[in-house]
Motif scaffolding. Structure first.
Motif, PDB file in Angstrom:
ATOM      1  N   SER A 137     -16.853 -11.945  48.458  1.00 13.66           N
ATOM      2  CA  SER A 137     -15.809 -11.896  47.438  1.00 13.66           C
ATOM      3  C   SER A 137     -14.778 -12.959  47.773  1.00 13.66           C
ATOM      4  O   SER A 137     -14.388 -13.103  48.933  1.00 13.66           O
ATOM      5  CB  SER A 137     -15.139 -10.522  47.434  1.00 13.66           C
ATOM      6  N   TYR A 138     -14.361 -13.670  46.764  1.00 18.61           N
ATOM      7  CA  TYR A 138     -13.402 -14.747  46.963  1.00 18.61           C
ATOM      8  C   TYR A 138     -12.257 -14.596  45.980  1.00 18.61           C
ATOM      9  O   TYR A 138     -12.481 -14.347  44.796  1.00 18.61           O
ATOM     10  CB  TYR A 138     -14.079 -16.108  46.774  1.00 18.61           C
ATOM     11  N   SER A 139     -11.052 -14.732  46.464  1.00 12.98           N
ATOM     12  CA  SER A 139      -9.874 -14.680  45.622  1.00 12.98           C
ATOM     13  C   SER A 139      -9.278 -16.074  45.545  1.00 12.98           C
ATOM     14  O   SER A 139      -9.059 -16.720  46.574  1.00 12.98           O
ATOM     15  CB  SER A 139      -8.853 -13.707  46.195  1.00 12.98           C
ATOM     16  N   LEU A 140      -9.038 -16.511  44.324  1.00 11.57           N
ATOM     17  CA  LEU A 140      -8.464 -17.846  44.121  1.00 11.57           C
ATOM     18  C   LEU A 140      -6.959 -17.785  43.931  1.00 11.57           C
ATOM     19  O   LEU A 140      -6.342 -18.750  43.514  1.00 11.57           O
ATOM     20  CB  LEU A 140      -9.138 -18.510  42.918  1.00 11.57           C
ATOM     21  N   GLY A 141      -6.393 -16.635  44.238  1.00 17.85           N
ATOM     22  CA  GLY A 141      -4.947 -16.497  44.119  1.00 17.85           C
ATOM     23  C   GLY A 141      -4.513 -16.477  42.669  1.00 17.85           C
ATOM     24  O   GLY A 141      -5.296 -16.194  41.767  1.00 17.85           O
ATOM     25  N   LYS A 142      -3.266 -16.805  42.429  1.00 22.34           N
ATOM     26  CA  LYS A 142      -2.744 -16.796  41.068  1.00 22.34           C
ATOM     27  C   LYS A 142      -3.119 -18.102  40.392  1.00 22.34           C
ATOM     28  O   LYS A 142      -2.415 -19.107  40.498  1.00 22.34           O
ATOM     29  CB  LYS A 142      -1.240 -16.588  41.056  1.00 22.34           C
ATOM     30  N   ALA A 143      -4.273 -18.072  39.693  1.00 25.92           N
ATOM     31  CA  ALA A 143      -4.806 -19.294  39.101  1.00 25.92           C
ATOM     32  C   ALA A 143      -4.382 -19.480  37.646  1.00 25.92           C
ATOM     33  O   ALA A 143      -4.544 -20.551  37.096  1.00 25.92           O
ATOM     34  CB  ALA A 143      -6.333 -19.282  39.184  1.00 25.92           C
ATOM     35  N   SER A 144      -3.827 -18.443  37.032  1.00 24.66           N
ATOM     36  CA  SER A 144      -3.432 -18.572  35.628  1.00 24.66           C
ATOM     37  C   SER A 144      -2.338 -17.565  35.310  1.00 24.66           C
ATOM     38  O   SER A 144      -1.969 -16.746  36.151  1.00 24.66           O
ATOM     39  CB  SER A 144      -4.638 -18.330  34.712  1.00 24.66           C
ATOM     40  N   SER A 145      -1.855 -17.603  34.096  1.00 23.93           N
ATOM     41  CA  SER A 145      -0.832 -16.655  33.676  1.00 23.93           C
ATOM     42  C   SER A 145      -1.399 -15.234  33.588  1.00 23.93           C
ATOM     43  O   SER A 145      -0.642 -14.278  33.515  1.00 23.93           O
ATOM     44  CB  SER A 145      -0.256 -17.077  32.317  1.00 23.93           C
ATOM     45  N   LEU A 146      -2.705 -15.109  33.617  1.00 24.92           N
ATOM     46  CA  LEU A 146      -3.342 -13.792  33.562  1.00 24.92           C
ATOM     47  C   LEU A 146      -3.381 -13.118  34.936  1.00 24.92           C
ATOM     48  O   LEU A 146      -3.738 -11.959  35.046  1.00 24.92           O
ATOM     49  CB  LEU A 146      -4.764 -13.914  33.007  1.00 24.92           C
ATOM     50  N   GLY A 147      -3.054 -13.842  35.979  1.00 27.27           N
ATOM     51  CA  GLY A 147      -3.072 -13.274  37.319  1.00 27.27           C
ATOM     52  C   GLY A 147      -4.074 -13.965  38.208  1.00 27.27           C
ATOM     53  O   GLY A 147      -4.524 -15.065  37.924  1.00 27.27           O
ATOM     54  N   SER A 148      -4.456 -13.298  39.279  1.00 23.11           N
ATOM     55  CA  SER A 148      -5.378 -13.906  40.230  1.00 23.11           C
ATOM     56  C   SER A 148      -6.804 -13.865  39.700  1.00 23.11           C
ATOM     57  O   SER A 148      -7.154 -13.058  38.850  1.00 23.11           O
ATOM     58  CB  SER A 148      -5.291 -13.198  41.579  1.00 23.11           C
ATOM     59  N   VAL A 149      -7.603 -14.747  40.236  1.00 25.47           N
ATOM     60  CA  VAL A 149      -9.006 -14.826  39.856  1.00 25.47           C
ATOM     61  C   VAL A 149      -9.834 -14.401  41.066  1.00 25.47           C
ATOM     62  O   VAL A 149      -9.691 -14.963  42.150  1.00 25.47           O
ATOM     63  CB  VAL A 149      -9.386 -16.263  39.428  1.00 25.47           C
ATOM     64  N   ASN A 150     -10.664 -13.402  40.886  1.00 26.60           N
ATOM     65  CA  ASN A 150     -11.549 -12.938  41.943  1.00 26.60           C
ATOM     66  C   ASN A 150     -12.990 -13.207  41.541  1.00 26.60           C
ATOM     67  O   ASN A 150     -13.382 -12.929  40.411  1.00 26.60           O
ATOM     68  CB  ASN A 150     -11.357 -11.452  42.203  1.00 26.60           C
TER      69      ASN A 150
END
Length: 85
Positions: free
Chosen positions: A19-32
């Motif tokens: 599982s990888y989290s890209l952090g806060k990548a957009s206004s929708l929140g983090s991307v996992n």
């Protein structure tokens, strides 16, 4: 040989998943991202008999067979998840 291949596959498969989290990548929140792993082709060879090109072709065929099987399994799993109320 089949037991050795199955054992190696079972040992390496979890190392290729994660599982990888890209952090806060957009206004929708983090991307996992849930990476289900790579398709691999494992074969055994006898260097005194097998030509390298033939071994590579067999490993390539095994990898694509694994890819097809995994895709079918993922599609079935997705169908089951989306069909639940």
């Amino acid at each position: 040989n089949e037991r050795v291949i199955a054992s190696f596959r079972d040992d390496i498969t979890p190392l290729l998943q994660g599982s990888y989290s890209l952090g806060k990548a957009s206004s929708l929140g983090s991307v996992n991202i849930e990476y289900l792993g790579a398709s691999i082709g494992i074969v055994t060879a006898d260097p005194s008999v097998d030509e390298p090109d033939g071994v590579i072709r067999r490993a390539d065929a095994a990898m694509y067979a694994n890819k097809v099987t995994r895709k079918k399994d993922q599609t079935r799993a997705f169908d089951v998840i989306t069909a639940q109320p």
